[in-house]
Design a protein around this motif. Structure first.
Motif, short mmCIF file in Angstrom:
data_model
loop_
_atom_site.label_atom_id
_atom_site.label_comp_id
_atom_site.label_asym_id
_atom_site.label_seq_id
_atom_site.Cartn_x
_atom_site.Cartn_y
_atom_site.Cartn_z
N ILE A 185 -2.65 0.97 -4.22
CA ILE A 185 -1.74 -0.16 -4.18
C ILE A 185 -0.57 0.16 -5.12
CG2 ILE A 185 -1.50 -2.63 -4.71
CD1 ILE A 185 -3.42 -2.15 -2.38
N ALA B 266 -5.19 -6.82 1.57
CA ALA B 266 -5.39 -5.40 1.83
C ALA B 266 -6.86 -5.18 2.17
CB ALA B 266 -5.02 -4.57 0.61
N ILE C 241 0.86 -1.18 0.00
CA ILE C 241 0.00 0.00 0.00
C ILE C 241 0.90 1.23 0.00
CG2 ILE C 241 -1.72 1.25 1.37
CD1 ILE C 241 -2.61 -1.60 2.38
N VAL D 70 -13.21 3.55 -4.26
CA VAL D 70 -12.31 3.08 -3.21
C VAL D 70 -11.49 4.29 -2.78
CG1 VAL D 70 -10.33 1.61 -2.70
CG2 VAL D 70 -12.24 0.70 -4.02
N PHE E 34 -6.63 2.39 1.31
CA PHE E 34 -6.36 1.02 1.72
C PHE E 34 -5.65 0.99 3.07
CE2 PHE E 34 -6.51 0.93 -2.91
CZ PHE E 34 -7.22 -0.23 -3.17
N ALA F 143 -9.84 -2.44 1.77
CA ALA F 143 -10.16 -1.22 1.03
C ALA F 143 -11.27 -0.46 1.72
CB ALA F 143 -10.59 -1.59 -0.39
#
Ligand SMILES: Cc1cc2nc3c(=O)[nH]c(=O)nc-3n(C[C@H](O)[C@H](O)[C@H](O)COP(=O)(O)OP(=O)(O)OC[C@H]3O[C@@H](n4cnc5c(N)ncnc54)[C@H](O)[C@@H]3O)c2cc1C
Ligand SMILES: Nc1ncnc2c1ncn2[C@@H]1O[C@H](COP(=O)(O)O)[C@@H](O)[C@H]1O
Lengths: 263, 323
Positions: free
Chosen positions: A26, B139, A19, A225, A228, B141
């Motif tokens: 990402i 991960a 991340i 999104v 993260f 999100a």
């Protein structure tokens, strides 16, 4: 029979997912890209249908960046007959419905008898796009298909669900089929296959070529999104060794009951 | 906020995680009047009574022979009818085979945002937000749906609490919906596959075996432990590829993603791909002869030892404790 397969590039399953420092994305700099593993089963099934019929088209399509071309060519090496890459420039982080809108137009422009996709993509873990493409086209779909038989204008599809149950469908073509792992065993590319793949027809398009207004699409994105985080690290475990087996088992059972409270 | 929750049933049995979705729905809605549920099937009206007190005043019921077996188009139509009847702005369900099939279709139909497999979910004003594991759990999100008339979300099973607050009288409101022509899609059969245990993805306890089981027959020692603690048996890919276990038992990147409260791994090394499917398990117990096996890094408890000795003893101790 004309079959179209939807393929998505995803990070290799061995890739470490890093991340970015600001948590916004990402890091993909050192990621090795592969075709989403489930899409491999989709490609194989399409190629098998073509081989069984003795003729037909297997169009391998992706909405992605230029680098996806290399992966589409890999699919052509195992039996795809034509590649189609629709550029996602400016829409790289678009949500699944936006992707499906573009792909539905791409499918409509080819009017295939059958569309295959993977059951889900192993990056977003969504299981959205194939089903959405079907809905946008007004087609039926079956996802997570473990067995398929196509006869003329209908197909029989089996899908595994919870509790060890199997749903069996009769579905009219054209339709969308989402491939699960049990569907088949994808073949490896042969050397001649790899050589021929480079010469197979390949179309590069922009959303505009399919009659999609990219700016309007971008404005219509609803699911975003925003960042993260790493999954929480578990505290160090208690590992027993070198003691009498019975003693170690007793200790673990006691911990499961009294500390973890799961038994 | 008007919230609709899709309650799943199969063979007249309500899915337990549907109550988790309903409890969340009641919380987001703010009042039982604004929270409704929808049940689809044949002869399922009686199930509405089971959700009394979970926060919804109304349960829309589409009860008709055409909906007896799950069919994606028919069920999408039924849920859509309930969305309209309730005027729902948020539609919640479970990230199950059914929920993950119906919701993307409806999101496309209604040009709506959709978040799948949430492990947390909040509402602030019009904005629905939550957290969703991606990259097989490598991960998390943060996901947001800020626009659109309707918003869809499914939750991961066994994460959210099911809480009977006492509010919501779950009154039945009959609703009709259309089923697709048989020529488009027809469910001809729903039959038992290989196993009868809770599906791995739903199981709260799992016992998994790896390559070192060395034969299909040896899996019986895992079955015995599983029977005693009420677990489902899983396997690594090496065990599946060697023919010791069936593919539907595979846990991991290319198998199933599981989320039990207890995961016992016997003779599983703990490859990246295996862990991708089980790392979110609440408690992990590892049994392995190799003290350096990566599985010990994620284990809550571990025993360095021969599974053929450890597992039967574990079964015996658990039997003592539980019966
Ligand atoms: C693209 C891709 C996808 C993959 N997807 C998956 C997936 O979904 N799921 C998956 O599991 N794998 C997957 N794999 C395979 C994965 O990389 C590993 O090969 C596999 O998980 C190893 O299985 P295993 O732990 O049973 O075997 P091994 O790695 O061989 O481990 C066996 C373990 O048993 C221990 N052992 C031996 N004898 C005993 C004994 N008597 N008692 C106790 N312990 C003993 C050993 O110390 C060792 O740690 C995938 C690989 C790739 C490349
Ligand atoms: N950008 C894309 N281009 C082509 N196919 C895609 C794309 N995104 C998703 N798909 C297809 O849809 C399936 C499900 O993806 P997802 O909804 O992301 O889980 C994948 O396995 C692919 O077959």
């Amino acid at each position: 029979m004309k079959v179209l397969v939807l393929v998505k590039p995803t990070p290799d399953t061995e890739s470490k997912i890093r991340i970015s420092a600001d948590g916004s994305k990402i890091e993909t700099g050192d990621v090795k890209w592969i075709i989403n593993p489930y899409d491999e089963y989709a490609i194989e099934e399409a190629v098998k249908i073509k081989e069984k019929a003795g003729a037909g088209d297997v169009i391998v399509a992706c909405f992605g960046s230029d680098s996806a071309k290399e992966l589409i060519v890999k699919a052509l090496a195992v039996g795809g007959t034509r590649g189609l890459l629709v550029s996602n420039e400016g829409l790289e982080t678009a949500d699944s419905l936006t992707v499906a809108k573009v792909l539905a137009k791409a499918v409509a422009s080819e009017s295939p008898d059958l569309v295959f996709c993977g059951r889900h993509a192993i990056d977003d873990d969504n299981m959205h796009v194939g089903t959405m493409v079907a809905e946008l086209l007004g087609w039926p779909h079956v996802n997570v298909v473990s067995k398929l038989e196509v006869t003329g204008k209908t197909a029989k599809a089996e899908r595994s669900v919870e509790g060890g149950m199997v749903e069996v469908y009769e579905i009219g073509l054209p339709c969308v089929i989402g491939a699960d792992k049990a569907l088949n065993k994808p073949r490896y590319a042969s050397l001649p296959g790899i050589m021929q793949a480079k010469k197979k027809p390949f179309d590069l398009k922009k959303p505009g070529d399919l009659g999609v207004d990219a700016a309007a699409l971008k404005a219509g994105v609803r699911t975003v999104v925003t960042g993260f985080t790493n999954p929480p690290e578990k505290p160090a475990g208690k590992v027993f060794k070198g003691e009498d087996v019975e003693v170690m088992v007793d200790k673990v059972v006691k911990l499961l009951r009294e500390e973890a409270k799961v038994i | 906020m008007k919230v609709l929750v899709f309650l799943e049933q199969r063979d007249g049995k309500l899915k337990s995680s549907s109550l988790e979705a309903l409890s969340l729905g009641a919380k987001l809605a703010g009042s039982a009047a604004d929270c409704a549920a929808v049940l689809v099937g044949k002869g399922v009206e009686g199930l509405a009574a089971q959700v009394k007190g979970y926060g919804a005043d109304t349960v829309h019921v589409v009860d008709d022979a055409a909906f007896e077996k799950y069919n994606p188009l028919a069920y999408a139509n039924a849920v859509e009818a309930a969305i309209k009847a309730h005027g729902a702005k948020i539609v919640l369900g479970v990230a199950s085979p059914m929920g993950r099939d119906v919701f993307p279709r409806l999101a496309a139909r209604m040009d709506a945002g959709i978040a799948t497999d949430l492990t947390s979910c909040e509402l602030s004003g019009e904005k629905l937000s939550g957290v969703k594991p991606m990259y097989s759990g490598k991960a998390l999100a943060k996901i947001e749906i800020a626009s659109g008339n309707v918003k869809f979300a499914t939750i991961r099973p066994n994460v959210f609490p099911a809480t009977q607050t006492g509010a919501g009288n779950a009154a039945v409101a009959k609703l009709s919906a259309s089923a697709p022509a048989d020529s488009r899609i027809k469910t001809i059969e729903v039959r038992k596959g290989a196993s009868t245990k809770a599906d791995l993805t739903e199981a709260t306890r799992i016992v998994s075996g790896g390559r070192s089981l060395a034969s299909a027959d040896n899996f019986k020692i895992l079955n015995e432990l599983a029977d005693v603690i009420g677990a489902t048996v899983g396997a690594s890919r090496a065990a599946v590829d060697s023919g010791y276990a069936t593919h539907d038992m595979q846990v991991g990147q290319t198998g199933k993603t599981v989320n039990p409260t207890l995961y016992i791994a016997a003779g599983v090394s703990g490859s990246i791909q295996h862990m991708a499917g089980m790392r979110t398990s609440k408690v992990i117990v590892a049994i392995n002869t190799d003290p350096e096996a990566p599985i010990f890094k994620v284990a809550s408890y571990g025993i360095v030892g021969d599974l053929f000795k450890v597992v039967p003893l574990l079964t015996a101790k658990m039997k003592q404790l539980l019966t």
